[in-house]
Design a protein around this motif. Structure first.
Motif, mmCIF file in Angstrom:
data_model
loop_
_atom_site.group_PDB
_atom_site.id
_atom_site.type_symbol
_atom_site.label_atom_id
_atom_site.label_comp_id
_atom_site.label_asym_id
_atom_site.label_seq_id
_atom_site.Cartn_x
_atom_site.Cartn_y
_atom_site.Cartn_z
ATOM 1 N N TRP A 30 0.843 -1.206 0.000
ATOM 2 C CA TRP A 30 0.000 0.000 0.000
ATOM 3 C C TRP A 30 0.873 1.248 0.000
ATOM 4 O O TRP A 30 1.971 1.255 0.557
ATOM 5 C CB TRP A 30 -0.908 0.017 1.233
ATOM 6 C CG TRP A 30 -1.788 -1.188 1.336
ATOM 7 C CD1 TRP A 30 -1.445 -2.406 1.858
ATOM 8 C CD2 TRP A 30 -3.137 -1.322 0.892
ATOM 9 N NE1 TRP A 30 -2.500 -3.283 1.773
ATOM 10 C CE2 TRP A 30 -3.558 -2.645 1.192
ATOM 11 C CE3 TRP A 30 -4.035 -0.452 0.282
ATOM 12 C CZ2 TRP A 30 -4.830 -3.116 0.897
ATOM 13 C CZ3 TRP A 30 -5.308 -0.909 -0.006
ATOM 14 C CH2 TRP A 30 -5.705 -2.235 0.295
ATOM 15 N N ASP A 31 0.314 2.287 -0.578
ATOM 16 C CA ASP A 31 1.036 3.558 -0.618
ATOM 17 C C ASP A 31 1.100 4.182 0.780
ATOM 18 O O ASP A 31 0.225 3.952 1.609
ATOM 19 C CB ASP A 31 0.315 4.518 -1.568
ATOM 20 C CG ASP A 31 1.136 5.770 -1.835
ATOM 21 O OD1 ASP A 31 2.379 5.710 -1.729
ATOM 22 O OD2 ASP A 31 0.525 6.814 -2.141
ATOM 23 N N GLN A 86 7.731 -6.116 5.565
ATOM 24 C CA GLN A 86 7.464 -5.400 6.811
ATOM 25 C C GLN A 86 8.751 -5.112 7.575
ATOM 26 O O GLN A 86 8.832 -4.124 8.306
ATOM 27 C CB GLN A 86 6.472 -6.179 7.672
ATOM 28 C CG GLN A 86 5.079 -6.197 7.034
ATOM 29 C CD GLN A 86 4.004 -6.725 7.958
ATOM 30 O OE1 GLN A 86 4.257 -7.032 9.117
ATOM 31 N NE2 GLN A 86 2.790 -6.836 7.454
ATOM 32 N N ASN A 91 4.291 -0.985 3.828
ATOM 33 C CA ASN A 91 2.946 -1.279 4.282
ATOM 34 C C ASN A 91 2.397 -2.454 3.460
ATOM 35 O O ASN A 91 1.704 -2.249 2.468
ATOM 36 C CB ASN A 91 2.095 -0.021 4.102
ATOM 37 C CG ASN A 91 0.806 -0.099 4.872
ATOM 38 O OD1 ASN A 91 0.493 -1.128 5.455
ATOM 39 N ND2 ASN A 91 0.060 0.985 4.867
ATOM 40 N N ALA A 92 2.714 -3.672 3.895
ATOM 41 C CA ALA A 92 2.344 -4.865 3.124
ATOM 42 C C ALA A 92 1.330 -5.693 3.892
ATOM 43 O O ALA A 92 1.455 -5.866 5.100
ATOM 44 C CB ALA A 92 3.581 -5.696 2.848
ATOM 45 N N THR A 93 0.337 -6.193 3.175
ATOM 46 C CA THR A 93 -0.680 -7.021 3.819
ATOM 47 C C THR A 93 -0.901 -8.308 3.026
ATOM 48 O O THR A 93 -0.600 -8.385 1.835
ATOM 49 C CB THR A 93 -2.030 -6.271 3.923
ATOM 50 O OG1 THR A 93 -2.376 -5.770 2.632
ATOM 51 C CG2 THR A 93 -1.941 -5.121 4.905
ATOM 52 N N SER B 42 0.974 -3.161 9.280
ATOM 53 C CA SER B 42 0.134 -4.111 8.545
ATOM 54 C C SER B 42 -1.260 -3.545 8.282
ATOM 55 O O SER B 42 -2.031 -4.131 7.556
ATOM 56 C CB SER B 42 0.026 -5.427 9.309
ATOM 57 O OG SER B 42 -0.623 -5.213 10.532
ATOM 58 N N CYS B 43 -1.579 -2.407 8.889
ATOM 59 C CA CYS B 43 -2.881 -1.786 8.629
ATOM 60 C C CYS B 43 -2.792 -0.890 7.414
ATOM 61 O O CYS B 43 -1.947 -0.011 7.368
ATOM 62 C CB CYS B 43 -3.324 -0.943 9.822
ATOM 63 S SG CYS B 43 -3.679 -1.925 11.252
ATOM 64 N N PRO B 44 -3.674 -1.075 6.444
ATOM 65 C CA PRO B 44 -3.657 -0.175 5.299
ATOM 66 C C PRO B 44 -3.853 1.264 5.734
ATOM 67 O O PRO B 44 -4.549 1.530 6.707
ATOM 68 C CB PRO B 44 -4.831 -0.662 4.454
ATOM 69 C CG PRO B 44 -5.041 -2.066 4.874
ATOM 70 C CD PRO B 44 -4.670 -2.116 6.318
ATOM 71 N N ILE B 45 -3.240 2.150 4.997
ATOM 72 C CA ILE B 45 -3.354 3.576 5.291
ATOM 73 C C ILE B 45 -4.817 4.011 5.211
ATOM 74 O O ILE B 45 -5.557 3.563 4.351
ATOM 75 C CB ILE B 45 -2.519 4.366 4.260
ATOM 76 C CG1 ILE B 45 -1.049 4.008 4.397
ATOM 77 C CG2 ILE B 45 -2.736 5.858 4.361
ATOM 78 C CD1 ILE B 45 -0.377 4.497 5.630
ATOM 79 N N ALA B 50 -9.875 -1.181 3.041
ATOM 80 C CA ALA B 50 -9.173 -2.371 3.505
ATOM 81 C C ALA B 50 -9.937 -3.627 3.123
ATOM 82 O O ALA B 50 -11.160 -3.584 2.937
ATOM 83 C CB ALA B 50 -9.027 -2.313 5.016
#
Lengths: 98, 170
Positions: A30-31, A86, A91-93, B42-45, B50
């Protein structure tokens, strides 16, 4: 060897490898407004072994579209990549692939 | 500050006394135990939708917790490595010539980049996670300025390291 013994050991259904049954997981980056673009490109190269141009393409996707799907893989591999990202504070999920 | 990448991928950097003291002071801010609780990357901005499956899929919940634990362990290990580097680098500092020398093998360069980035993230959060592109120098209060400077210095050292790793003509 009699032919009948072959038919006895042959499974009725073609075997499906366990990896084919495993669900796939996506690793999404994520940005964020803090990581340097060159840094993100470097991290993609290091973690995935990508070329500079591929790493830059995904970095720009993150930058311009807010996210980029970096890879689809087994849970174990996806966890590995997400952990690596990470560690670099990207910001990786993880997401189950649909 | 001058630096080069050696054939084996390691880097060699020389800094004058001022650069060295800045660099040394900057790394002194690295304390993973202080901020691991508020560094949930790990939480999206906020602002990006999400994936709601994160909170409902037990496998993903386990994986997310595992990632968080692993990250914390990694940062503590980095802290130990950093302490070792600092002792080594301090021993190598040439007081007579006023020069500090850093030599790092490839895997440790990654560690240093991660530490510098961690510091930037930590101080960005201390500032309230603002969009830095929208901020002007006058927007910061006196209390916020140290964090702004830490962020700027980390970015500077990160950029120098990346330029050494990827020279412009390579």
């Amino acid at each position: 060897m009699p032919r009948s013994s072959q038919s006895q050991t042959k499974p009725l259904v073609d075997p499906v490898s366990s990896t084919q049954l495993e669900p796939l997981y996506r690793v999404i980056c994520w940005d964020d407004p803090v990581n340097l673009m060159d840094y993100v490109t470097h991290v993609f190269q290091k973690v995935f072994g990508w070329s500079l141009s591929k790493a830059q393409k995904h970095m720009m996707e993150v930058h311009e579209e807010g996210q980029s799907i970096l890879i689809r893989d087994s849970l174990e591999q996806a966890e590995h990549y997400a952990h690596q990202l990470q560690c670099y504070h990207l910001n990786a999920t993880l997401h189950r692939d649909t | 500050m001058t630096g080069k990448k050696l054939k084996d991928g390691s880097i060699h950097i020389e800094m004058n006394a001022k650069e060295w003291s800045l660099f040394r002071a900057l790394l002194g801010y690295y304390d993973p135990q202080l901020s691991s609780a508020n560094s949930d990357v790990s939480c999206p901005i906020v602002g990006i939708e999400a994936d709601t499956s994160i909170g409902t899929d037990p496998i993903l919940e386990d994986a997310t917790q595992w990632l968080s634990d692993m990250k914390e362990d990694h940062e503590k290990a980095l802290h130990k490595r950093l302490a070792r580097w600092l002792v080594k680098w301090d021993e190598r500092k040439d007081e007579a010539q006023d020069v500090g020398t850093i030599e790092l093998p490839p895997e440790e360069v990654e560690g240093l980049l991660q530490i510098l980035n961690y510091l930037r993230m930590k101080h960005w959060r201390l500032l309230g996670s603002p969009d830095m592109n929208l901020k002007k120098s006058d927007d910061w209060s006196e209390e916020q300025l140290p964090s702004v400077h830490v962020m700027g210095l980390c970015a500077l050292f990160q950029s120098i390291l990346l330029q050494i790793l990827y020279p412009p003509n390579s």
